[in-house]
Design a protein around this motif. Structure first.
Motif, PDB file in Angstrom:
ATOM      1  N   ASN A 115       0.276   1.511  -1.594  1.00 37.35           N
ATOM      2  CA  ASN A 115       1.603   2.040  -1.897  1.00 37.35           C
ATOM      3  C   ASN A 115       2.279   2.388  -0.561  1.00 37.35           C
ATOM      4  OD1 ASN A 115       3.649   4.177  -2.388  1.00 37.35           O
ATOM      5  ND2 ASN A 115       3.059   3.824  -4.520  1.00 37.35           N
ATOM      6  N   HIS A 116       3.478   1.843  -0.362  1.00 36.93           N
ATOM      7  CA  HIS A 116       4.197   2.045   0.905  1.00 36.93           C
ATOM      8  C   HIS A 116       4.403   3.536   1.216  1.00 36.93           C
ATOM      9  CE1 HIS A 116       7.125   0.928   4.036  1.00 36.93           C
ATOM     10  NE2 HIS A 116       7.859   1.935   3.601  1.00 36.93           N
ATOM     11  N   LEU A 117       4.608   4.334   0.171  1.00 39.63           N
ATOM     12  CA  LEU A 117       4.833   5.766   0.395  1.00 39.63           C
ATOM     13  C   LEU A 117       3.543   6.467   0.808  1.00 39.63           C
ATOM     14  CD1 LEU A 117       7.190   6.371  -2.643  1.00 39.63           C
ATOM     15  CD2 LEU A 117       7.821   5.960  -0.269  1.00 39.63           C
ATOM     16  N   GLY A 119       1.418   4.976   2.555  1.00 38.59           N
ATOM     17  CA  GLY A 119       1.385   4.559   3.962  1.00 38.59           C
ATOM     18  C   GLY A 119       2.152   5.545   4.831  1.00 38.59           C
ATOM     19  N   HIS A 120       3.355   5.923   4.395  1.00 34.81           N
ATOM     20  CA  HIS A 120       4.117   6.894   5.185  1.00 34.81           C
ATOM     21  C   HIS A 120       3.343   8.209   5.318  1.00 34.81           C
ATOM     22  CE1 HIS A 120       7.768   4.941   6.396  1.00 34.81           C
ATOM     23  NE2 HIS A 120       8.034   4.508   5.187  1.00 34.81           N
ATOM     24  N   VAL A 121       2.709   8.664   4.235  1.00 36.90           N
ATOM     25  CA  VAL A 121       1.924   9.907   4.318  1.00 36.90           C
ATOM     26  C   VAL A 121       0.815   9.733   5.372  1.00 36.90           C
ATOM     27  CG1 VAL A 121       0.426  11.515   3.072  1.00 36.90           C
ATOM     28  CG2 VAL A 121       2.431  10.549   1.915  1.00 36.90           C
ATOM     29  N   VAL A 143      10.645  11.128   3.544  1.00 31.93           N
ATOM     30  CA  VAL A 143      12.092  10.887   3.671  1.00 31.93           C
ATOM     31  C   VAL A 143      12.345   9.567   4.375  1.00 31.93           C
ATOM     32  CG1 VAL A 143      13.436  13.012   3.553  1.00 31.93           C
ATOM     33  CG2 VAL A 143      11.938  12.657   5.501  1.00 31.93           C
ATOM     34  N   SER A 144      12.815   8.580   3.603  1.00 29.72           N
ATOM     35  CA  SER A 144      13.072   7.279   4.216  1.00 29.72           C
ATOM     36  C   SER A 144      14.423   6.767   3.748  1.00 29.72           C
ATOM     37  CB  SER A 144      11.954   6.311   3.829  1.00 29.72           C
ATOM     38  OG  SER A 144      12.052   6.012   2.459  1.00 29.72           O
ATOM     39  N   GLY A 145      14.665   5.469   3.995  1.00 29.96           N
ATOM     40  CA  GLY A 145      15.935   4.888   3.577  1.00 29.96           C
ATOM     41  C   GLY A 145      16.019   4.741   2.063  1.00 29.96           C
ATOM     42  N   THR A 309       8.941   4.742  11.700  1.00 31.64           N
ATOM     43  CA  THR A 309       9.621   3.762  10.848  1.00 31.64           C
ATOM     44  C   THR A 309       8.571   2.746  10.391  1.00 31.64           C
ATOM     45  OG1 THR A 309      10.343   2.686  12.852  1.00 31.64           O
ATOM     46  CG2 THR A 309      11.967   4.044  11.741  1.00 31.64           C
ATOM     47  N   ASP A 310       8.972   1.880   9.459  1.00 36.76           N
ATOM     48  CA  ASP A 310       7.990   1.014   8.806  1.00 36.76           C
ATOM     49  C   ASP A 310       7.094   0.287   9.804  1.00 36.76           C
ATOM     50  OD1 ASP A 310       8.946   1.878   6.449  1.00 36.76           O
ATOM     51  OD2 ASP A 310      10.118   0.084   6.003  1.00 36.76           O
ATOM     52  N   ASN A 311       5.796   0.329   9.537  1.00 35.73           N
ATOM     53  CA  ASN A 311       4.805  -0.281  10.433  1.00 35.73           C
ATOM     54  C   ASN A 311       3.562  -0.592   9.617  1.00 35.73           C
ATOM     55  OD1 ASN A 311       2.617   2.030  10.976  1.00 35.73           O
ATOM     56  ND2 ASN A 311       4.629   2.981  10.726  1.00 35.73           N
TER      57      ASN A 311
END
Ligand code: KG4
Ligand code: ZN
Length: 345
Positions: A115-117, A119-121, A143-145, A309-311
Motif C-alpha cells: 500500500n503506497h500510504l 510506504g509513506h509511513v 499528507v500528500s497530493g 516525495t514518492d520513492n
C-alpha cells in the motif's frame, strides 16, 4: 544473527518512477540502490498529472531504472520484490505491477503488493535517527497530493484510520491555490518558497472544522477564499508572498491542531509526519515544537528527508515489514488496487 534480506522496491503510482534495493536485518537498513526519475517537468506543461502521459513514460523509465538497479547480478541482486499495488492512478500502477510480476515469474522470489500510504509511513522508519523511537501505538499524519489521513498504527501492518480530509488533500490545496496565483505545478514547494518572505497573518483565510471535535479536516474552502482575496487584491497591489504565507499558515494550523488532538486522544507513544507535504519546513517545525511543548513524552518522527516525495525505498521498507509478517502475494493474480485504503488487507 539473522541474515540480510534484500528487498527490491518498485513505485509507479503517480508521477515518479522509482526503483530501490534495501538490505534489511531487523532494525538495520542499508540503501543499496535508491533511484527515482520525476515526471514533474513533463506534467508542468499541463498544470497537473495526466494519467495517460504518466503511464506512457513509466514504461521506459521502469525498464531503465531496473536495468541500473539490478546491474550485472540481475535476478540475484534481491530476495523479495515489493511493488506499489495502490492507491494511485490505475494505468500508472499497472506499469510497476507488470514489471514486478515478470520479475517474480523469472526469479521465483516472493512478491508483495504494498500500500503506497504504508510506504509513506515507512519513510519515517527509514531515518536511522527515528528507527529507535519508532514505538507503538504510533499516530501517522499522512499528507500528500492525494491523501490527508490520521492513522493509528498499533504494530507493523496494523492500521486504523481515525481522521481524514472530507474533500481536497492538503497537497492538493497547496497545488490548487498555487495554480490560482499562476505558479507552476507542483504548488507546494512554490508556496513554501514565497512564504519565506511573506506575512502569514496578512490575509484572513478559513480554518474549517478546526474545533468540530473530530479528527477530520476540510481544505476545499481554501480555494474559493484565496481566489476571492487574490482577485480583490489585484487592484490594491496584494503581495503574492503574503498570500503564500497565509495559505501555508492556514493549512499548517489545521494539520497541527488535528494531529495534536488525535495524539492526545489516542494516547500514542510517537507521532510520524509523512507524505510529500511533510517536506514543508514550517509544518515539520511547528508540529515538532507543539509536540515538545504539549506532549513531551511523545516521540516525533518526521519522514526521512531523503525519502519524502514518492520513492521506492519506502515501498521496499514497507514490503520488508509485510515480508516479516508473512505476507506473500500470488504474481499470477496481482492486480492494481487504485482505491486501496490503508488498513484493509
Ligand atoms: O507524496 P507525494 O510526492 O505524492 C503523492 O503521493 O501525492 O506528494 C506530492 C505533494 C504535492 O501536492 C506537492 O505540492 C506537495 O506534496 N509538496 C509540498 C512541499 N513539497 C511537496 N507541499 C508543501 N510544502 C512543500 N515544501
Ligand atoms: Zn505519495
Amino acid at each position: 544473527m539473522s541474515t540480510w534480506t534484500r528487498v527490491l522496491g518498485i513505485e509507479s503510482s503517480c508521477d515518479e518512477t522509482a526503483v530501490a534495493i534495501l538490505a534489511c536485518r531487523g532494525n538495520e537498513v542499508r540503501r543499496v540502490k535508491d533511484l527515482v526519475t520525476s515526471q514533474v517537468p513533463i506534467h508542468q506543461k499541463y498544470g497537473g498529472v495526466v494519467p495517460e502521459v504518466a503511464a506512457r513514460s513509466h514504461v521506459p523509465e521502469t525498464v531503465s531504472l531496473l536495468t541500473q538497479a539490478l546491474g550485472r547480478r540481475g535476478l540475484g541482486s534481491f530476495d523479495v520484490i515489493a511493488v506499489t499495488q495502490g492507491p494511485g492512478l490505475p494505468i500508472a500502477l499497472r506499469v510497476g505491477i507488470e514489471a514486478a510480476r515478470v520479475l517474480a515469474l523469472l526469479s521465483g522470489k516472493p512478491l508483495i503488493g504494498v500500500n503506497h500510504l504504508e510506504g509513506h509511513v515507512a519513510s519515517a522508519w527509514l531515518d536511522p535517527a527515528n528507527r529507535r523511537k519508532f514505538v507503538f501505538p504510533l499516530l501517522a499524519l499522512v499528507v500528500s497530493g492525494g491523501h490527508t489521513e490520521l492513522v493509528i498504527m498499533k504494530d507493523f501492518g496494523d492500521y486504523r484510520l481515525i481522521g481524514e480530509t472530507q474533500d481536497d488533500a492538503a497537497g492538493e490545496a497547496f497545488d490548487k491555490t498555487a495554480k490560482l496565483m499562476g505558479l507552476p505545478y507542483p504548488g507546494g514547494p512554490q508556496i513554501a518558497k514565497l512564504a519565506l518572505a511573506g506575512d502569514p497573518n496578512a490575509i484572513p483565510l478559513p480554518r474549517p472544522m478546526l474545533h468540530d471535535g473530530t479528527f477530520n479536516m476540510s481544505f476545499s474552502g481554501l480555494k474559493t477564499a484565496v481566489r476571492l482575496a487574490w482577485e480583490a487584491g489585484q487592484a490594491t497591489g496584494i503581495k503574492k508572498e503574503d498570500v503564500a504565507a497565509s495559505i501555508q499558515q492556514a493549512i499548517v494550523e489545521v494539520l497541527v491542531h488535528k494531529t495534536i488532538a488525535a495524539a492526545r486522544h489516542a494516547r500514542v507513544a510517537s507521532v510520524a509526519l509523512v507524505g510529500g507535504v511533510s517536506a514543508n519546513t514550517v509544518l515539520r517545525e511547528t508540529l515538532g515544537a507543539r509536540l515538545r511543548d504539549e506532549l513531551p513524552h511523545v516521540g516525533y518522527l518526521p519522514s526521512d528527508r531523503k525519502s519524502i516525495t514518492d520513492n521506492a525505498a519506502m515501498i521496499a521498507a514497507a514490503g520488508y515489514w509485510q515480508y516479516q509478517n508473512g505476507t506473500r502475494h500470488d504474481w499470477k493474480k496481482m492486480e492494481a488496487r487504485p482505491e486501496w485504503p490503508l488498513g484493509v488487507r
